[in-house]
Design an enzyme around this catalytic site. Sequence first.
Site, mmCIF file in Angstrom:
data_model
loop_
_atom_site.group_PDB
_atom_site.id
_atom_site.type_symbol
_atom_site.label_atom_id
_atom_site.label_comp_id
_atom_site.label_asym_id
_atom_site.label_seq_id
_atom_site.Cartn_x
_atom_site.Cartn_y
_atom_site.Cartn_z
ATOM 1 N N LYS A 11 0.878 -1.229 0.032
ATOM 2 C CA LYS A 11 0.086 0.063 0.119
ATOM 3 C C LYS A 11 0.828 1.237 0.211
ATOM 4 O O LYS A 11 2.055 1.210 0.154
ATOM 5 C CB LYS A 11 -1.119 -0.086 1.062
ATOM 6 C CG LYS A 11 -1.995 -1.371 1.235
ATOM 7 C CD LYS A 11 -2.804 -1.112 2.463
ATOM 8 C CE LYS A 11 -3.628 -2.270 2.841
ATOM 9 N NZ LYS A 11 -4.520 -2.126 4.021
ATOM 10 N N TYR A 51 -12.118 -2.558 -3.110
ATOM 11 C CA TYR A 51 -12.558 -2.580 -1.731
ATOM 12 C C TYR A 51 -14.251 -2.657 -1.759
ATOM 13 O O TYR A 51 -14.713 -2.305 -0.618
ATOM 14 C CB TYR A 51 -12.076 -1.623 -0.835
ATOM 15 C CG TYR A 51 -10.577 -1.602 -0.358
ATOM 16 C CD1 TYR A 51 -10.306 -2.798 0.221
ATOM 17 C CD2 TYR A 51 -9.486 -0.650 -0.769
ATOM 18 C CE1 TYR A 51 -8.863 -3.089 0.807
ATOM 19 C CE2 TYR A 51 -8.344 -0.894 -0.345
ATOM 20 C CZ TYR A 51 -8.141 -1.983 0.602
ATOM 21 O OH TYR A 51 -6.804 -2.204 0.896
ATOM 22 N N ASN A 114 -1.688 -0.368 7.380
ATOM 23 C CA ASN A 114 -0.908 -1.742 7.801
ATOM 24 C C ASN A 114 -0.071 -2.348 6.529
ATOM 25 O O ASN A 114 -0.004 -3.551 6.486
ATOM 26 C CB ASN A 114 -2.071 -2.502 8.306
ATOM 27 C CG ASN A 114 -3.258 -2.859 7.370
ATOM 28 O OD1 ASN A 114 -3.111 -2.424 6.184
ATOM 29 N ND2 ASN A 114 -4.198 -3.737 7.857
ATOM 30 N N HIS A 117 -1.742 -5.513 1.265
ATOM 31 C CA HIS A 117 -3.087 -6.134 1.025
ATOM 32 C C HIS A 117 -2.773 -7.435 0.488
ATOM 33 O O HIS A 117 -2.067 -7.578 -0.292
ATOM 34 C CB HIS A 117 -3.877 -5.116 0.138
ATOM 35 C CG HIS A 117 -5.293 -6.036 -0.426
ATOM 36 N ND1 HIS A 117 -6.576 -6.079 0.137
ATOM 37 C CD2 HIS A 117 -5.232 -6.801 -1.532
ATOM 38 C CE1 HIS A 117 -7.011 -6.983 -0.392
ATOM 39 N NE2 HIS A 117 -6.584 -7.361 -1.412
ATOM 40 N N GLU A 128 -9.213 -10.043 -7.809
ATOM 41 C CA GLU A 128 -8.275 -9.104 -7.669
ATOM 42 C C GLU A 128 -7.132 -9.086 -8.728
ATOM 43 O O GLU A 128 -6.992 -7.982 -9.232
ATOM 44 C CB GLU A 128 -7.918 -9.332 -6.267
ATOM 45 C CG GLU A 128 -8.838 -8.475 -5.220
ATOM 46 C CD GLU A 128 -8.383 -8.980 -3.963
ATOM 47 O OE1 GLU A 128 -7.267 -9.397 -3.543
ATOM 48 O OE2 GLU A 128 -9.269 -8.723 -2.818
#
Length: 158
Positions: A11, A51, A114, A117, A128
Amino acid sequence: MTLERTFLMIKPDGVSRGLVGEIVQRIEQKGYRIAAMKMMTIGPDMARDHYAEHRTKPFFGDLVSFITSGPVVAMVIEGERAVDGIRAMMGRTEPKDSPPGTIRGDLAVNLSRNVVHGSDSQESAKREISLFFHEGEQNDNTRADHAWLYPIQKKKDR
Ligand SMILES: Nc1ncnc2c1ncn2[C@@H]1O[C@H](COP(=O)(O)OP(=O)(O)O)[C@@H](O)[C@H]1O
Ligand SMILES: [Mg+2]
């Protein structure tokens, strides 16, 4: 033994913090093959698509604006049981619950920052991967150490 493909994305926080090399190194050292990898900035439509399962959550707006805020590194990772394996390497969604040794346990402190992904199922992985990569962008090369990572298959198992 069948090789599975999963989607992993570093990310914007991971890219900005200079963690791309660290994360790619962990994936390569584990024994997974990187079938595709690209650095890109995601647009809002693609982010909302990616998402979509979270669209009704209160944090959805922040999630979309964060994931579009800077470049990400998107990857297709291949290996035996790669979907679960990559999730295990990532740790839990919440970094404080992620054990040391995991990417989030070692490299992150905050839930919404975090670092990575990863697909949570084979169905998500398919969806995805096709959202981020064309078929032609995925490589079918073999790692030089393939024979050391997997047992030689007997003829009858093929
Ligand atoms: N309660 C929350 N508040 C803020 N951000 C959240 C929250 N829950 C999840 N997120 C963010 O949304 C991302 C997607 O959530 P989820 O799919 O549940 O986790 P994961 O990334 O582990 O699959 C998480 O990685 C995290 O960055
Ligand atoms: Mg998820």
